[in-house]
Design a protein around this motif. Structure first.
Motif, PDB file in Angstrom:
ATOM      1  N   ILE A 156       1.032  -1.154  -0.018  1.00 59.90           N
ATOM      2  CA  ILE A 156      -0.177  -0.133  -0.079  1.00 59.90           C
ATOM      3  C   ILE A 156       0.871   1.247   0.058  1.00 59.90           C
ATOM      4  CG2 ILE A 156      -1.877   1.294   0.976  1.00 59.90           C
ATOM      5  CD1 ILE A 156      -2.358  -1.275   2.702  1.00 59.90           C
ATOM      6  N   THR A 157       0.865   1.891  -0.996  1.00 58.17           N
ATOM      7  CA  THR A 157       1.743   3.352  -1.264  1.00 58.17           C
ATOM      8  C   THR A 157       0.813   4.218  -0.436  1.00 58.17           C
ATOM      9  OG1 THR A 157       1.000   3.637  -3.396  1.00 58.17           O
ATOM     10  CG2 THR A 157       2.974   2.617  -3.166  1.00 58.17           C
ATOM     11  N   MET A 158       1.680   5.191   0.297  1.00 60.53           N
ATOM     12  CA  MET A 158       0.733   6.188   1.147  1.00 60.53           C
ATOM     13  C   MET A 158       0.258   7.384   0.375  1.00 60.53           C
ATOM     14  SD  MET A 158       2.191   7.584   4.910  1.00 60.53           S
ATOM     15  CE  MET A 158       3.078   9.001   4.213  1.00 60.53           C
ATOM     16  N   GLY A 159       0.757   7.476  -0.754  1.00 57.42           N
ATOM     17  CA  GLY A 159       0.207   8.689  -1.747  1.00 57.42           C
ATOM     18  C   GLY A 159       0.981   9.957  -0.971  1.00 57.42           C
ATOM     19  N   ASP A 160       0.184  10.698  -1.192  1.00 59.26           N
ATOM     20  CA  ASP A 160       0.443  12.349  -0.599  1.00 59.26           C
ATOM     21  C   ASP A 160       0.217  12.260   0.819  1.00 59.26           C
ATOM     22  OD1 ASP A 160       0.544  15.096   0.158  1.00 59.26           O
ATOM     23  OD2 ASP A 160       0.564  15.487  -2.181  1.00 59.26           O
ATOM     24  N   GLY A 161       1.138  12.796   1.516  1.00 56.98           N
ATOM     25  CA  GLY A 161       1.091  12.535   3.182  1.00 56.98           C
ATOM     26  C   GLY A 161       0.389  13.588   3.605  1.00 56.98           C
ATOM     27  N   ALA A 162       0.229  14.839   2.750  1.00 59.71           N
ATOM     28  CA  ALA A 162      -0.367  16.040   3.166  1.00 59.71           C
ATOM     29  C   ALA A 162      -2.055  15.605   3.134  1.00 59.71           C
ATOM     30  CB  ALA A 162      -0.134  17.249   2.740  1.00 59.71           C
ATOM     31  N   GLY A 163      -2.448  14.664   2.460  1.00 60.97           N
ATOM     32  CA  GLY A 163      -3.953  14.451   2.175  1.00 60.97           C
ATOM     33  C   GLY A 163      -4.269  13.283   3.097  1.00 60.97           C
ATOM     34  N   VAL A 164      -5.385  12.747   2.747  1.00 66.47           N
ATOM     35  CA  VAL A 164      -5.842  11.688   3.591  1.00 66.47           C
ATOM     36  C   VAL A 164      -5.603  10.335   3.642  1.00 66.47           C
ATOM     37  CG1 VAL A 164      -8.114  12.955   3.374  1.00 66.47           C
ATOM     38  CG2 VAL A 164      -7.676  10.994   2.093  1.00 66.47           C
ATOM     39  N   GLY A 165      -4.341  10.200   2.895  1.00 69.70           N
ATOM     40  CA  GLY A 165      -3.997   8.691   2.658  1.00 69.70           C
ATOM     41  C   GLY A 165      -3.466   8.310   3.869  1.00 69.70           C
ATOM     42  N   PRO A 166      -2.677   8.674   4.684  1.00 75.98           N
ATOM     43  CA  PRO A 166      -2.311   8.219   5.975  1.00 75.98           C
ATOM     44  C   PRO A 166      -3.612   7.642   6.926  1.00 75.98           C
ATOM     45  CG  PRO A 166      -0.945   9.961   5.641  1.00 75.98           C
ATOM     46  CD  PRO A 166      -1.982  10.023   4.669  1.00 75.98           C
ATOM     47  N   GLU A 167      -4.570   8.384   6.887  1.00 75.64           N
ATOM     48  CA  GLU A 167      -5.763   8.258   7.757  1.00 75.64           C
ATOM     49  C   GLU A 167      -6.498   6.976   7.314  1.00 75.64           C
ATOM     50  OE1 GLU A 167      -8.023  12.006   8.594  1.00 75.64           O
ATOM     51  OE2 GLU A 167      -6.493  12.834   7.390  1.00 75.64           O
ATOM     52  N   ILE A 168      -6.834   7.127   5.925  1.00 72.01           N
ATOM     53  CA  ILE A 168      -7.506   6.057   5.571  1.00 72.01           C
ATOM     54  C   ILE A 168      -6.970   4.649   5.698  1.00 72.01           C
ATOM     55  CG2 ILE A 168      -9.025   7.395   4.147  1.00 72.01           C
ATOM     56  CD1 ILE A 168      -7.545   6.526   1.628  1.00 72.01           C
ATOM     57  N   ILE A 169      -5.359   4.668   5.565  1.00 72.45           N
ATOM     58  CA  ILE A 169      -4.778   3.447   5.716  1.00 72.45           C
ATOM     59  C   ILE A 169      -5.207   2.844   6.860  1.00 72.45           C
ATOM     60  CG2 ILE A 169      -2.277   2.368   5.734  1.00 72.45           C
ATOM     61  CD1 ILE A 169      -1.812   4.391   3.571  1.00 72.45           C
ATOM     62  N   ILE A 170      -4.765   3.723   8.053  1.00 67.47           N
ATOM     63  CA  ILE A 170      -5.101   3.160   9.431  1.00 67.47           C
ATOM     64  C   ILE A 170      -6.331   2.893   9.525  1.00 67.47           C
ATOM     65  CG2 ILE A 170      -4.828   4.005  11.739  1.00 67.47           C
ATOM     66  CD1 ILE A 170      -2.394   3.674  10.924  1.00 67.47           C
ATOM     67  N   LYS A 171      -7.475   3.358   8.939  1.00 67.80           N
ATOM     68  CA  LYS A 171      -8.765   3.105   9.389  1.00 67.80           C
ATOM     69  C   LYS A 171      -8.991   1.710   8.678  1.00 67.80           C
ATOM     70  CE  LYS A 171     -11.499   7.319  10.311  1.00 67.80           C
ATOM     71  NZ  LYS A 171     -12.388   8.053   9.629  1.00 67.80           N
ATOM     72  N   ALA A 172      -8.480   1.611   7.335  1.00 69.17           N
ATOM     73  CA  ALA A 172      -8.825   0.376   6.563  1.00 69.17           C
ATOM     74  C   ALA A 172      -8.177  -0.769   7.391  1.00 69.17           C
ATOM     75  CB  ALA A 172      -8.332   0.507   5.044  1.00 69.17           C
ATOM     76  N   LEU A 173      -6.708  -0.561   7.770  1.00 73.46           N
ATOM     77  CA  LEU A 173      -6.397  -1.634   8.253  1.00 73.46           C
ATOM     78  C   LEU A 173      -6.595  -2.258   9.842  1.00 73.46           C
ATOM     79  CD1 LEU A 173      -2.619  -1.247   6.959  1.00 73.46           C
ATOM     80  CD2 LEU A 173      -4.295  -2.870   6.169  1.00 73.46           C
ATOM     81  N   GLN A 174      -7.460  -1.271  10.113  1.00 73.27           N
ATOM     82  CA  GLN A 174      -8.251  -1.548  11.625  1.00 73.27           C
ATOM     83  C   GLN A 174      -9.341  -2.795  11.497  1.00 73.27           C
ATOM     84  OE1 GLN A 174      -7.783   1.932  14.829  1.00 73.27           O
ATOM     85  NE2 GLN A 174      -9.295   2.193  13.140  1.00 73.27           N
ATOM     86  N   ASP A 175      -9.606  -2.999  10.105  1.00 70.00           N
ATOM     87  CA  ASP A 175     -10.545  -4.127   9.804  1.00 70.00           C
ATOM     88  C   ASP A 175      -9.909  -5.487   9.439  1.00 70.00           C
ATOM     89  OD1 ASP A 175     -12.574  -5.928   8.777  1.00 70.00           O
ATOM     90  OD2 ASP A 175     -13.406  -4.080   7.220  1.00 70.00           O
ATOM     91  N   GLN A 176     -10.116  -6.496  10.498  1.00 66.79           N
ATOM     92  CA  GLN A 176      -9.281  -7.736  10.536  1.00 66.79           C
ATOM     93  C   GLN A 176      -9.561  -8.141   8.966  1.00 66.79           C
ATOM     94  OE1 GLN A 176     -10.036 -10.286  14.034  1.00 66.79           O
ATOM     95  NE2 GLN A 176      -8.747 -11.664  13.191  1.00 66.79           N
ATOM     96  N   GLU A 177     -10.662  -8.017   8.325  1.00 62.82           N
ATOM     97  CA  GLU A 177     -10.881  -9.017   6.834  1.00 62.82           C
ATOM     98  C   GLU A 177      -9.448  -8.329   6.086  1.00 62.82           C
ATOM     99  OE1 GLU A 177     -13.537  -8.382   3.060  1.00 62.82           O
ATOM    100  OE2 GLU A 177     -13.951  -7.235   4.476  1.00 62.82           O
TER     101      GLU A 177
END
Length: 334
Positions: free
Chosen positions: A10-31
């Motif tokens: 998963i590439t983080m994209g632009d760090g000033a955008g929502v990329g870091p947040e949605i990565i953490i949120k998505a990976l909180q789903d065990q699926e």
């Protein structure tokens, strides 16, 4: 390391955008860990910031190589390129973030070339930041094509019951009709076939749209575009054993595909393919680049600078992009 599930960078994209947040949120789903072996290429400090912003409970773990990843739920493995300043503001265009987004993708391609990963899932980048850093590309797709020396590629949109691949995309309708030709239509049919074959489809069922209403209805509509531009391509594919049919009327074809009659639709132009997918829900659609040496999926939204750093960005598109990456990645045998 022996991993049966597809390894997805998963590439983080632009760090000033929502990329870091949605990565953490998505990976909180065990699926996400049940269907794949995910890790992040980005900046660990930014992911830790994002974890705090979204009140997450994930542990960010720095790794130097894919072999060091644990792929365990509760832990976000991060290949830390350490390119962003600690005080980088959210929601602002910066050359540092643009360059970092490019370097994350560059590292992912290196890993793909080395056979270390099975798919790439990209968080959004910002074109202005990318250009400010001196990387003059329209977006992810063109960077990927350049770095992999790929000439024949196409955009595929995928939703839970519908996959659509495009002959033309971001050009006007008059120009699109001019650019459609038998060679390009055949190339896209072949890309669809090869992509689904690699993903485990035994004999992909490919439906090809017409250009005009009712697929021209034997010359009643249009000026014979179907016979000239589409039919030769379908016939060539059929001679090679590809299960392609068409040209078929687009107004009923998408319904038939969601019903299960076909595995993928070849659309002739942007709105012909995008409209039906987006009717199914913006959060369900995933942008996929096919024709590359590796599967690449992406969220179907931008960096959302207006809400970046606030913890309210929706992660559903990223989760669907991860699902599609896992589904389309070549089967990994343990």
């Amino acid at each position: 390391m022996s991993i049966a599930k597809p390894i997805i960078a998963i590439t983080m994209g632009d760090g000033a955008g929502v990329g870091p947040e949605i990565i953490i949120k998505a990976l909180q789903d065990q699926e996400m860990y049940e269907i794949s072996a995910p890790f992040v290429i980005g900046d660990a400090k930014r992911l830790e910031q994002a974890n705090q912003i979204v009140n997450g409970n994930m542990k960010v773990r720095v790794i130097e190589s894919v072999e060091e990843a644990c792929f365990e739920y509760g832990t976000v493995d991060c290949m830390d390129l350490n390119l962003l300043p600690a005080d980088l503001p959210f929601g602002q265009v910066s050359a540092e973030a643009g360059n970092a987004a490019f370097r994350y993708l560059e590292r992912a391609i290196q890993l793909a070339n080395d056979g270390k990963i099975d798919a790439i899932c990209t968080a959004p980048l910002n074109k202005e930041a990318l250009h400010k850093a001196g990387h003059i590309f329209p977006g992810h797709t063109e960077i990927l094509a350049k770095l992999t020396n790929t000439e024949d590629f196409s955009m595929m949109l995928s939703a839970p019951k519908l996959k659509v691949i495009h002959v033309t995309t971001h050009i006007g309708i008059i120009d699109a009709v001019k650019q459609i030709n038998p060679k390009r239509v055949y190339t896209v049919i072949k890309l669809a076939h090869d992509t689904l074959k690699k993903a485990g489809y035994q004999n992909p069922r490919i439906a090809v749209c017409g250009i005009n209403p009712h697929a021209g209805e034997n010359g009643l509509f249009g000026y014979g575009e179907e016979e000239e531009k589409v039919v030769p391509a379908v016939e060539q594919a059929q001679k090679e054993g590809i299960h392609a049919v068409g040209p078929l009327p687009a107004d009923t074809l998408f319904f038939r595909t969601t019903r299960g009659d076909f595995d993928i639709v070849v659309a002739m132009y942007h709105d012909q393919g995008h409209g039906p997918v987006k009717v199914l829900g913006l959060e369900a659609g995933v942008n996929i680049t096919v024709g590359l040496p590796i599967i690449r999926t992406s969220v179907d939204h931008g960096t959302a600078f207006d809400i970046a750093g606030k913890g309210i960005a929706d992660e559903l598109s990223l989760k669907e992009a991860l699902r599609q990456a896992a589904e389309l990645a070549p089967n990994r045998v343990q």
